[in-house]
Design an enzyme around this catalytic site. Structure first.
Site, PDB file in Angstrom:
ATOM      1  N   TYR A 232      34.568  39.738  39.578  1.00  0.00           N
ATOM      2  CA  TYR A 232      34.422  40.808  39.199  1.00  0.00           C
ATOM      3  C   TYR A 232      35.794  41.780  39.033  1.00  0.00           C
ATOM      4  CZ  TYR A 232      33.693  43.701  43.281  1.00  0.00           C
ATOM      5  OH  TYR A 232      33.833  44.331  44.299  1.00  0.00           O
ATOM      6  N   CYS A 233      35.856  42.538  38.485  1.00  0.00           N
ATOM      7  CA  CYS A 233      37.054  43.165  38.520  1.00  0.00           C
ATOM      8  C   CYS A 233      36.816  44.296  38.626  1.00  0.00           C
ATOM      9  CB  CYS A 233      38.156  42.190  38.005  1.00  0.00           C
ATOM     10  SG  CYS A 233      38.368  41.951  36.318  1.00  0.00           S
ATOM     11  N   ARG A 234      37.785  45.402  37.514  1.00  0.00           N
ATOM     12  CA  ARG A 234      38.189  47.055  37.649  1.00  0.00           C
ATOM     13  C   ARG A 234      36.468  47.135  36.659  1.00  0.00           C
ATOM     14  NH1 ARG A 234      44.171  46.595  37.497  1.00  0.00           N
ATOM     15  NH2 ARG A 234      45.080  46.752  39.359  1.00  0.00           N
TER      16      ARG A 234
END
Lengths: 215, 215
Positions: free
Chosen positions: B178-180
């Site tokens: 996952y990221c932002r």
DNA sequence: TAATCATTCCAGAAATTACTGGAATGATCA
DNA sequence: TGATCATTCCAGTAATTTCTGGAATGATTA
């Protein structure tokens, strides 16, 4: 894959379409009115003090963002919110605004002269008092709006009829008047009238949309 | 009391100040970046592909609406969201947009080639699997953002370092990257890389802001 | 104290949005 | 079918907003 920048730009651009809807005072007012239930263009124009043409164009933008739907009823076209999450967003935005903007807090205080006219509602205790009959919850919006949705245990007396129907209300219990929300002046007027007539009355800032939010 | 119309206009005008902030794609991108933690003007400008001047002026509008605060750290001025409710509003707006706008749904699909790269997360089951060690939750944002806040059980390998640090990851378990948030491409790139190297990897659309919303 | 440098202020150009009047639509109702 | 009427479309104009360059600020650091 196209380059990252143009993909991102496109994504935020789309979300901004929703944001833009909430960036105009007039559209916000229309949304709040639509939170009370389905209404025709003419009704909306009248209540928001706008020309029919301008109302129509604002509604068109709301529809382009898929936040409202239309339905024809006889000669009129009726607009309604597509679903509850739109009302929820309106509530969340105006609550955030009330928390953050001192100017808004000051403007809200102008609505009533005495600050203790407000009840910063503790829902559960109001609900309990209403169930026991200790207070009378009074909906002073037009009756169609009451019929569409109203607070639990609320009775309906539209503001226009209030003076004639005062005898329906008890003098020995507190009247809790509410209307469309914190920016609607109907309940404030009702409280003023009730107090002049010797009733014990307070003003509930929340309307049905605020009441119905999950939090 | 002044006349009802001018009072109402003033109230909606104030709420619209908040709405206006969310009406520009660039400002939305800045808000999402700020959801990852405090950042300097220069950093924000770089990550949002804006000039420093323009970034500054957008940030100024955010500050005027009291949605961000500033703090000086050495030579830099750092911006941060005033509180969680701002992040919550951002999440609610973009989720509503994803629900309503077909164009946005289509644009989101371009981020990954195979649609099964997505996991429309059931939080509880992901959490359970992560706790048991059945999956590896991987945070591919820059490490400062991970340090500020991250998902439960998540490990941090910034995308830039991922190729060098592949051996830290197990090949026998699924990597959930996952990221932002859904509009950030870091996790998509990570999944692509991991798959090329023979790992089992899927893409979690949610970031910390989405994860932290009450609903 | 002076030099440095990130950031903000200011003023102007380009683009977008809000609003107004006249014409057109399109469903209803007689 | 034809008349009616609420609503929308289509200009054009006024007002706002976005973005760019040059100057100014103001705290840090040497």
């Amino acid at each position: 894959m196209k380059d990252a920048r143009s993909i991102k730009d496109a994504l935020y651009e789309q979300v901004a379409r929703i944001g833009k809807v909430f960036s105009s005072p007039k559209r916000l007012e229309l949304i709040e009115l639509l939170c009370q239930g389905e209404k025709s263009v003419e009704t909306l124009a009248l209540e928001a003090s706008l020309s029919v043409k301008l109302t129509s164009s604002h509604l068109c933008e709301l529809r382009l963002a898929h936040l409202v739907e239309t339905r024809r009823q006889g000669k009129n076209i009726c607009y309604r919110l597509t679903d509850k999450s739109v009302a929820d967003l309106w509530v969340q935005i105006h609550v955030l605004a009330e928390d953050r903007l001192i100017e808004l807090q000051l403007a809200l205080q102008k609505i009533v002269s005495q600050p203790d006219d407000w009840v910063n509602s503790d829902r559960d205790s109001l609900l309990k008092a209403a169930r026991k009959g200790e207070v009378v919850v009074l909906d002073v919006r037009p009756s169609e709006e009451y019929l569409n949705a109203h607070l639990p245990f609320a009775r309906s007396i539209p503001l226009e009829e209030l003076r004639q129907r005062l005898d329906e209300l008890p003098k020995d219990r507190t009247i809790v008047a509410y209307c469309r929300g914190p920016y609607c002046l109907l309940a404030a007027d009702a409280v003023l009238l009730l107090k002049q007539e010797g009733y014990s009355a307070i003003h509930l800032r929340e309307g049905v949309a605020e009441w119905a939010t999950s939090r």
